[in-house]
Design an enzyme around this catalytic site. Sequence first.
Site, short mmCIF file in Angstrom:
data_model
loop_
_atom_site.label_atom_id
_atom_site.label_comp_id
_atom_site.label_asym_id
_atom_site.label_seq_id
_atom_site.Cartn_x
_atom_site.Cartn_y
_atom_site.Cartn_z
N GLU A 118 -15.80 -42.78 -20.27
CA GLU A 118 -17.16 -42.42 -19.84
C GLU A 118 -17.91 -43.59 -19.20
O GLU A 118 -19.13 -43.69 -19.32
CB GLU A 118 -17.97 -41.83 -21.01
CG GLU A 118 -17.28 -40.63 -21.64
CD GLU A 118 -18.20 -39.82 -22.56
OE1 GLU A 118 -19.38 -40.18 -22.71
OE2 GLU A 118 -17.73 -38.82 -23.11
N GLU B 196 -11.63 -35.27 -25.64
CA GLU B 196 -12.46 -34.91 -26.79
C GLU B 196 -12.84 -33.44 -26.60
O GLU B 196 -13.21 -33.06 -25.49
CB GLU B 196 -13.78 -35.71 -26.84
CG GLU B 196 -13.62 -37.18 -27.12
CD GLU B 196 -14.96 -37.96 -27.03
OE1 GLU B 196 -16.03 -37.34 -26.84
OE2 GLU B 196 -14.91 -39.19 -27.15
#
Length: 479
Positions: free
Chosen positions: A159, A263
């Site tokens: 990220e 995730e």
Amino acid sequence: MISYTRLFASVCALASTAAALNPIEVSGKDFVDSKTKDRFQIIGVDYQPGGSSGFTTKLDPLSDADVCLRDAALMQRLGINTIRVYNLEPSLNHDECASIFNAAGIYMILDVSNPLAGGYLDRSAPWTTYSAIYYKQVFGVIEGFKNYDNLLGFFAGNEVINEDATYMAPRYMRAVVRDMKDYIAKNSKRAIPVGYSAADIRDILMDTVHYFECDLKNSTSSRADFFGLNSYSWCGDASYKSSGFNVLTEDFANATIPVFFSEYGCNDVKPRIFTEVQAIYGEEMTQAFSGGLVYEWTQEDNEYGLVKVNNSNTVTTLIDYENFQKQLSKLDIDRIMSSNASQTNVEAEECSVSRITHKSFYNAWDLPEVPSKVSDYIKNGLPDAPSGKLVSVSATTIPQKVYDSTGKEITGIKLEVKSGANTPSSSGSSTSGSSSGSSSGSSSSSGTSTPTNAASLNGAPSLALGGAGGFFMLLASLL
Ligand SMILES: *[C@@H]1O[C@H](CO)[C@@H](O)[C@H](O)[C@H]1NC(C)=O
Ligand SMILES: *[C@@H]1O[C@H](CO)[C@@H](O)[C@H](O)[C@H]1NC(C)=O
Ligand SMILES: *[C@@H]1O[C@H](CO)[C@@H](O)[C@H](O)[C@H]1NC(C)=O
Ligand SMILES: *[C@@H]1O[C@H](CO)[C@@H](O)[C@H](O)[C@H]1NC(C)=O
């Protein structure tokens, strides 16, 4: 307190030594087993006991063998074949944990950064941290883990490209992929896949995957090998459409590298029932996705856990663990793991400005030059960096007490030594309160260390399957 000596000393216990797992490689848009060429889909869980703040330079999630044995045995029972670990300290010894997960049939995907100073690329000003200091961490993790055959791959970043990132972040991130792959090509016996893990920011999601997956003629090593997506858009009893998973499937249907959920597991609705598992591994989605990893193993303040570690001697499997296990037990593993030539023959497209659509997304591939000291590391290897190796695993019985979500003790939990990837038990395995160790489909309730998987007892497959790594491991176990 259990001593490591007791756990690992038994040098002559060859019978309980697992063959190393076959390394996984990337073929087209699929992961495949490098020996059998079967497709490999990730059935995984994100593993960061203690949360991201639980990490220190003295202790990371793969440095405490007692904890790893407990968790590997419970994950094996759950049906997991992969863990992701976020924060690692290269100077710690990871041999025992890596070997325990290997014996359990569980692969590892590892992030190379950590949250300490110098340990990560600053998304707001990456040029300030793109330096030899940062690469001591990155190459240190590569050195530490490169010899483990159950290492599936590395995330070059997690990220990093998000709303707070500078316009330049993709350019630096792709340079990190390049430098890691150049380092691996020069300093590792095998090609270890390197990828990126993206936040689910729909506006720029396709730009992000296009930026990393395209082929750059003057820097082929800068192409990512895989793409992870952190997505929490399926909450509660959602559907393929209401969750937007149908859109993700269309979006990624044309990807040229393996894509998976790095995730998943929204917890807006509790307890989680994980109905998305049937979608993720269903026929539509498996063309676009190679499985995923549920966030996350242990219960922390944000309440995403599958198990609750009460203290060092007791652990409770939460209702989410049991729900996830039920979903996994329904999967058709033969279909999920079968190879498909139209998937493995997919080829890269060339990088071009036309593939980037959002005006805020960086659309050039003029990657920064490698700092000269980093270039030396790539050429000669990072100096004084410890490298791990698989060691023999002798203890299989976990010393901690385990309770199910109703408070009943679960007995007989032990590590089963595997010679291949772990798979969920399809027998709809008993999820709770078995009071005798033999009730799970896995036999052997006696105190002996007889693995149920007879193949792993046989010296021949361990040599045949393990390749060089297996050979060294076997040697290590004999010495
Ligand atoms: C995927 O590729 C096909 C064939 O080239 C094309 O028709 C389709 O529009 C593409 N899908 C996306 C989402 O780009
Ligand atoms: C462990 O924690 C869980 C969840 O908080 C709780 O339900 C359980 O009673 C605890 N078990 C023990 C043995 O302390
Ligand atoms: C193989 O992959 C292609 C495209 O990715 C897909 O259309 C096809 O259904 C797959 N075949 C099987 C048997 O799953
Ligand atoms: C490599 O190619 C890209 C895209 O064409 C270009 O932007 C970049 O400047 C080139 N780099 C070098 C070192 O030539």
